[in-house]
Design an enzyme around this catalytic site. Structure first.
Site, PDB file in Angstrom:
ATOM      1  N   LYS A 101       0.835  -1.212   0.000  1.00 35.17           N
ATOM      2  CA  LYS A 101       0.000   0.000   0.000  1.00 35.17           C
ATOM      3  C   LYS A 101       0.868   1.260   0.000  1.00 35.17           C
ATOM      4  O   LYS A 101       0.653   2.207  -0.750  1.00 35.17           O
ATOM      5  CB  LYS A 101      -0.915  -0.014   1.221  1.00 35.17           C
ATOM      6  CG  LYS A 101      -1.508   1.307   1.607  1.00 35.17           C
ATOM      7  CD  LYS A 101      -2.555   1.779   0.630  1.00 35.17           C
ATOM      8  CE  LYS A 101      -2.810   3.252   0.770  1.00 35.17           C
ATOM      9  NZ  LYS A 101      -4.138   3.672   0.578  1.00 35.17           N
ATOM     10  N   CYS A 132      -3.196  11.037   1.688  1.00 34.93           N
ATOM     11  CA  CYS A 132      -2.496   9.766   1.455  1.00 34.93           C
ATOM     12  C   CYS A 132      -1.115   9.971   0.859  1.00 34.93           C
ATOM     13  O   CYS A 132      -0.115   9.584   1.453  1.00 34.93           O
ATOM     14  CB  CYS A 132      -3.308   8.900   0.502  1.00 34.93           C
ATOM     15  SG  CYS A 132      -4.985   8.719   1.061  1.00 34.93           S
TER      16      CYS A 132
HETATM   17  N1  SAJ Z   1      -1.151  15.246  -8.428  1.00 32.88           N
HETATM   18  C1  SAJ Z   1      -0.254  15.947  -9.213  1.00 32.88           C
HETATM   19  N2  SAJ Z   1       0.126  15.384 -10.404  1.00 32.88           N
HETATM   20  C2  SAJ Z   1      -0.347  14.193 -10.835  1.00 32.88           C
HETATM   21  C3  SAJ Z   1      -1.260  13.482 -10.017  1.00 32.88           C
HETATM   22  C4  SAJ Z   1      -1.646  14.038  -8.819  1.00 32.88           C
HETATM   23  O1  SAJ Z   1       0.210  17.044  -8.870  1.00 32.88           O
HETATM   24  O2  SAJ Z   1       0.049  13.769 -11.924  1.00 32.88           O
HETATM   25  C5  SAJ Z   1      -1.558  15.803  -7.123  1.00 32.88           C
HETATM   26  C6  SAJ Z   1      -3.066  16.050  -7.011  1.00 32.88           C
HETATM   27  O3  SAJ Z   1      -3.418  17.307  -7.519  1.00 32.88           O
HETATM   28  C7  SAJ Z   1      -3.272  15.918  -5.515  1.00 32.88           C
HETATM   29  C8  SAJ Z   1      -2.256  14.856  -5.101  1.00 32.88           C
HETATM   30  O4  SAJ Z   1      -1.304  14.812  -6.137  1.00 32.88           O
HETATM   31  O5  SAJ Z   1      -2.964  17.137  -4.854  1.00 32.88           O
HETATM   32  C9  SAJ Z   1      -2.829  13.478  -4.839  1.00 32.88           C
HETATM   33  O6  SAJ Z   1      -3.838  13.153  -5.769  1.00 32.88           O
HETATM   34  P1  SAJ Z   1      -4.070  11.682  -6.373  1.00 32.88           P
HETATM   35  O7  SAJ Z   1      -5.225  11.730  -7.268  1.00 32.88           O
HETATM   36  O8  SAJ Z   1      -2.814  11.184  -6.947  1.00 32.88           O
HETATM   37  O9  SAJ Z   1      -4.308  10.791  -5.085  1.00 32.88           O
HETATM   38  P2  SAJ Z   1      -5.389  10.715  -3.883  1.00 32.88           P
HETATM   39  O10 SAJ Z   1      -4.671  11.139  -2.637  1.00 32.88           O
HETATM   40  O11 SAJ Z   1      -6.642  11.422  -4.205  1.00 32.88           O
HETATM   41  O12 SAJ Z   1      -5.673   9.146  -3.828  1.00 32.88           O
HETATM   42  C10 SAJ Z   1      -4.580   8.244  -3.714  1.00 32.88           C
HETATM   43  C11 SAJ Z   1      -4.775   7.083  -4.677  1.00 32.88           C
HETATM   44  N3  SAJ Z   1      -3.522   6.363  -4.831  1.00 32.88           N
HETATM   45  C12 SAJ Z   1      -3.022   6.079  -6.032  1.00 32.88           C
HETATM   46  O13 SAJ Z   1      -3.509   6.438  -7.084  1.00 32.88           O
HETATM   47  C13 SAJ Z   1      -1.756   5.251  -6.024  1.00 32.88           C
HETATM   48  C14 SAJ Z   1      -5.869   6.161  -4.175  1.00 32.88           C
HETATM   49  O14 SAJ Z   1      -5.981   5.005  -4.996  1.00 32.88           O
HETATM   50  C15 SAJ Z   1      -5.569   5.724  -2.739  1.00 32.88           C
HETATM   51  O15 SAJ Z   1      -6.621   4.927  -2.210  1.00 32.88           O
HETATM   52  C16 SAJ Z   1      -5.492   6.951  -1.888  1.00 32.88           C
HETATM   53  O16 SAJ Z   1      -4.437   7.784  -2.390  1.00 32.88           O
HETATM   54  C17 SAJ Z   1      -5.226   6.501  -0.456  1.00 32.88           C
HETATM   55  O17 SAJ Z   1      -6.177   6.475   0.348  1.00 32.88           O
HETATM   56  O18 SAJ Z   1      -4.109   6.071  -0.176  1.00 32.88           O
END
Ligand code: SAJ
Length: 421
Positions: free
Chosen positions: A203, A257
Site C-alpha cells: 500500500k 495519502c
Molecule cells: N497530483 C499531481 N500530479 C499528478 C497526479 C496528482 O500534482 O500527476 C496531485 C493532485 O493534484 C493531488 C495529489 O497529487 O494534490 C494526490 O492526488 P491523487 O489523485 O494522486 O491521489 P489521492 O490522494 O486522491 O488518492 C490516492 C490514490 N492512490 C493512487 O492512485 C496510487 C488512491 O488510490 C488511494 O486509495 C489513496 O491515495 C489513499 O487512500 O491512499
C-alpha cells in the site's frame, strides 16, 4: 459471517459500512465522535462523496446499518481510522490503538479483525496483534487478524470499493483466507493473499510510486521553465513512448495519502529511503515555488490582490485536506497580499470563500490552483473586465493560453515561461 462492526466512520469506514450493509451483512458502524453518530443516525452522511448520502440514508432507514459510540459483539471487526503524521513525520497510531483496544471487551473466539488503515510496515504484527492478544486469545488460532489496505480514489469511492483489486495480508494463511471470505461477498476485483507486512508495504509503495513520479514532473517543470522549454509539450511527447508515463506537475501534492504515506517508509528505513524523502521535499516545496511565481508576476504593484481559483487538493472533489492551494494562500497572506478565494465545490466557512466574480473583482492576478471542470470554461472577457490587471497564472495547464491572451491577459503556465507575455 453476518454481523460486522466497522470502526471509524470517515472517508473509508462510512462507505465500507454502507456497502457491506447492502450486501446482506448486519452492520454496526462505530465512531468515537458523537456528532458523527448523530449525523449518520439522522441519515445525514457527514462526508461529501458522490452517491454516499443516498446510500447512507437507504441503509440506515432499512436498519441494515446502525451506529454506536462503542463496538458491539460481531463476527468481524474492520478498523478504518485515520493515521495522521505527527511533528517529526512519524505515523500517529493513537487512533488505531484506541480502536483496537475498544474491540478487546467484545472480542470472542473465532472473530476476524481487519485493519484497513494505512500504517508503517510491521504494525499489524508488532502493534495490533499484541494488543488483541491481551484478550487471552491467540492471533491466528483464537481469532484471525489481517491487513487489507483501502485503495479507493476520493470522488469514486463507492465504485472502487467494489471494483478494485484487493491485497489481503494475513497474520497467518488462515487469517488471510477468512478475510477473503468476507471481501468476496462484495468485491468484484481480484483478491490476492499475502502476509500482513507485505500488504502494508505494498500500500505504501503504491502511493510512494505516485509521489516520486509527481516530484519528477515538478522538478522537470522547474528545469524546463529555467531553460525556456514548455514542460507540458515535453511530457506529451515523452508519453508517446510506449514505456513512459509522466505524471503532471502542479502546485504540490495534497490529500491525506500521497503526501503522508511515503513518510511511513522513511520512518522505518531513514538511511535507505533517500529518493523517497527527496521526492517528499520536492513536492512540499512546490507551494513556495508557486508563491514566488505570483510574487514575480505582481512585482511593483501596490497592495496587490490575488484571486485564488480552487482550494480543494485536486480537481472535482470538495476535499481540502493537506491542500497545496491553502498553503499558497497562507504564504500570500503572510506576505501581506490581499487574497480572495473561490471554489465551486468546497463549502467551508473557515476559508472565507467568495463567489467567482467577487474573487476576481479588482484583482491583479488570478491563480488557478485546482483543476476543477468548472475552471476549464471560464470566460476571459467577462472576468478580464472585472480585474484591475488582466494577469493569470495557471498551475494546472487547463486553460487555453491563446484564448486568454487574445482577451488581453498576460498568461503564465507553470513549467512554461515561454507562454508568458
Ligand atoms: N497530483 C499531481 N500530479 C499528478 C497526479 C496528482 O500534482 O500527476 C496531485 C493532485 O493534484 C493531488 C495529489 O497529487 O494534490 C494526490 O492526488 P491523487 O489523485 O494522486 O491521489 P489521492 O490522494 O486522491 O488518492 C490516492 C490514490 N492512490 C493512487 O492512485 C496510487 C488512491 O488510490 C488511494 O486509495 C489513496 O491515495 C489513499 O487512500 O491512499
Amino acid at each position: 459471517m453476518n454481523r460486522i462492526c466497522v470502526l471509524g466512520l470517515g472517508y473509508i469506514g462510512l462507505p465500507t459500512a454502507s456497502i457491506l450493509a447492502t450486501h446482506s451483512f448486519d452492520v454496526v458502524g462505530v465512531d468515537v465522535n458523537p456528532q458523527v453518530i448523530e449525523a449518520i443516525s439522522e441519515s445525514n452522511g457527514h462526508i461529501e462523496e458522490p452517491g454516499l448520502g443516498d446510500l447512507v440514508q437507504a441503509v440506515v432507514e432499512s436498519g441494515s446499518l446502525k451506529v454506536s459510540i462503542r463496538p458491539e459483539e460481531a463476527d468481524a471487526f474492520i478498523i478504518a481510522v485515520s493515521t495522521p503524521l505527527i511533528q517529526d513525520k512519524r505515523a500517529d497510531l493513537s487512533y488505531v490503538e484506541l480502536a483496537t483496544r475498544s474491540i478487546l471487551p467484545v472480542l470472542r473466539k473465532d472473530n476476524l479483525v481487519i485493519l484497513e488503515s494505512t500504517v508503517p510496515p510491521g504494525t499489524t504484527r508488532d502493534f495490533i496483534k499484541p494488543i488483541l492478544e491481551e484478550s487471552g486469545l491467540m492471533a491466528g488460532e483464537g481469532f484471525f487478524l489481517a491487513h487489507c489496505p483501502e485503495r479507493v480514489l476520493p470522488g469514486q469511492i463507492l465504485k472502487e470499493i467494489v471494483q478494485n483489486n484487493r491485497i489481503i495480508g494475513g497474520i497467518n494463511p488462515q487469517s488471510a483466507e477468512r478475510a477473503k471470505e468476507l471481501y468476496s461477498r462484495f468485491v468484484k476485483g481480484e483478491i490476492i493473499l499475502t502476509d500482513a507486512t507485505t500488504a502494508e508495504m505494498t500500500k505504501l509503495a503504491e502511493n510512494t510510486y505516485r509521489d516520486v513520479n509527481i516530484a519528477l514532473a515538478n522538478e522537470l517543470s522547474r528545469i524546463c521553465a529555467g531553460l525556456g522549454i514548455n514542460v507540458w509539450k515535453v511530457i506529451e511527447l515523452a508519453n508517446k513512448h510506449p514505456r513512459v508515463n509522466f505524471h503532471r506537475p502542479g502546485p504540490g501534492v495534497g490529500g491525506h495519502c500521497i503526501a503522508v504515506d511515503p513518510w511511513f517508509i522513511v520512518e522505518k528505513a531513514p538511511e535507505e529511503a533517500k529518493l523517497i524523502r527527496t521526492a517528499r521535499e520536492v513536492n512540499d516545496a512546490q507551494p513556495e515555488y508557486v508563491f514566488q511565481l505570483i510574487q514575480e508576476m505582481t512585482r511593483g504593484i501596490e497592495n496587490p490582490k490575488i484571486a485564488v481559483l480552487g482550494v480543494a487538493y485536486k480537481g472535482n472533489v470538495d476535499d481540502t485536506r493537506e491542500s497545496p492551494a491553502i498553503k499558497v494562500m497562507h504564504l500570500l497572506l503572510e506576505h501581506g497580499y490581499r487574497v480572495a478565494a473561490h471554489d465551486p465545490r468546497v463549502n467551508s466557512s473557515e476559508l472565507g470563500l467568495v463567489r467567482l466574480k467577487e474573487a476576481v473583482r479588482d484583482a491583479d492576478c488570478m491563480v488557478i490552483l485546482t483543476e476543477h471542470g468548472e475552471f476549464r470554461d471560464l470566460n476571459p472577457q467577462e472576468l478580464g473586465c472585472l480585474m484591475r490587471r488582466q494577469c493569470l497564472l495557471d498551475t494546472r495547464n487547463i486553460i487555453s493560453t491563446a484564448e486568454w491572451k487574445e482577451a488581453g491577459f498576460s498568461v503564465l503556465t507553470l513549467g512554461n515561461n515561454r507562454s508568458y507575455s
